[in-house]
Write an enzyme that holds these catalytic residues in place. Structure first.
Site, mmCIF file in Angstrom:
data_model
loop_
_atom_site.group_PDB
_atom_site.id
_atom_site.type_symbol
_atom_site.label_atom_id
_atom_site.label_comp_id
_atom_site.label_asym_id
_atom_site.label_seq_id
_atom_site.Cartn_x
_atom_site.Cartn_y
_atom_site.Cartn_z
ATOM 1 N NE ARG A 120 6.135 -0.041 10.005
ATOM 2 C CZ ARG A 120 4.985 -0.175 9.343
ATOM 3 N NH1 ARG A 120 4.831 0.476 8.192
ATOM 4 N NH2 ARG A 120 4.021 -0.935 9.797
ATOM 5 N NE ARG A 123 2.664 -4.999 11.144
ATOM 6 C CZ ARG A 123 3.704 -4.733 10.347
ATOM 7 N NH1 ARG A 123 4.922 -5.138 10.669
ATOM 8 N NH2 ARG A 123 3.534 -4.065 9.246
ATOM 9 N NE ARG A 131 7.954 -1.988 6.081
ATOM 10 C CZ ARG A 131 6.643 -1.978 6.276
ATOM 11 N NH1 ARG A 131 5.851 -1.425 5.376
ATOM 12 N NH2 ARG A 131 6.123 -2.502 7.364
ATOM 13 N NE ARG A 158 -4.489 -1.889 10.451
ATOM 14 C CZ ARG A 158 -3.472 -1.282 9.853
ATOM 15 N NH1 ARG A 158 -3.586 -0.042 9.448
ATOM 16 N NH2 ARG A 158 -2.362 -1.948 9.627
ATOM 17 C CE LYS A 170 -1.919 -1.205 3.904
ATOM 18 N NZ LYS A 170 -1.191 -2.455 4.241
#
Ligand code: AP5
Ligand code: MG
Length: 212
Positions: free
Chosen positions: A158, A169, A125, A88, A15
């Site tokens: 992160r 998650r 990431r 969400r 996203k």
């Protein structure tokens, strides 16, 4: 005016990557509730202190807090937004319509992908602390380790991109996404794209949806 765009998809489905490109090429404004919350944590505000533990654990922050933060950062009068990370759950989907969007036209796009592909994307990431550019050690590595190609900023990982939190998650996502999809399907506003493709192909599919 183009419709307001709502990006739906699991953690790591792409996203943020695609939103950055839409902003650069198609003049959208990017509104990510995750980014807004991380900004609060960084500034050590009361809100930041309240949400840090929840985000570090990979759980959802309460609906009212996130809705308030989103609304405070949103001016629909003159901007076309990409809503990234909100809604969400079913309650947030209803609230986005009734409290934020009201009469504004909107379209939702679901980034479909096998969840088994996402842990590797997330743990690899890295994000630029200067300009926010998103990298991946496997698929989009920077030319110089730890340094942003675009602005020379420092690349960071992160805190919620570790294996254990990623599992939570993804589990939270599985448990909450169905009513969100049902909400947009029922109102004829849902498009689906294959987010397992390379970023260029995903962008092509996304662009086609925004122009349809
Ligand atoms: P948030 O910041 O929204 O995180 P998320 O939803 O978990 O999604 P990510 O940002 O991890 O993934 P992405 O889809 O943006 O992927 P990206 O493009 O970076 O939320 C974080 C937390 O905040 C939540 O857990 C919760 O605590 C809280 N929160 C936020 N909103 C909330 C809300 N509404 N209510 C309650 N709580 C809320 O890509 C990932 C990686 O994959 C990158 O390395 C990228 O380079 C790579 N990649 C991207 N596309 C491709 C591709 N096509 N092929 C290969 N690799 C790719
Ligand atoms: Mg993101």
């Amino acid at each position: 005016m183009k419709p307001q765009l709502i990006l739906l998809g699991a953690p790591g489905s792409g996203k943020g990557t695609q939103a950055a490109r839409l902003v650069a090429e198609l003049d959208y404004n990017h509104l990510s509730t995750g980014d807004l919350l991380r900004k609060e944590i960084k500034s050590e505000s009361e809100l930041g202190k309240k949400v840090q533990g929840i985000m570090d654990a990979g759980k959802l922050v309460d609906d009212d807090t996130v809705l308030e933060l989103l609304n405070a950062n949103c001016d629909l009068g003159s901007n076309v937004y990409i809503f990234d990370g909100f809604p969400r759950n079913g309650e947030q989907a209803k609230a986005l319509d009734s409290v934020v969007l009201k009469d504004a036209k909107s379209k939702a796009v679901y980034f479909e992908i096998d969840l088994d592909m996402l842990a590797a994307r997330l743990t690899n990431r890295r994000t630029c602390s200067g300009c926010g550019e998103i990298y991946n050690l496997l698929s989009k590595a920077p030319s110089k380790e730890g340094v942003c190609d675009k602005c020379g900023g420092e690349l960071t990982q992160r805190k919620d991109d570790n294996e254990e939190t990623v599992k939570t998650r993804l589990q939270v996502f599985k448990e909450t996404i169905d009513p969100v999809l049902a909400h947009y399907e029922a109102t004829g506003r849902l498009a689906r794209i294959d987010a397992s493709q390379d970023p260029e192909s995903v962008f092509g599919a996304l662009k086609a949806v925004t122009e349809a």
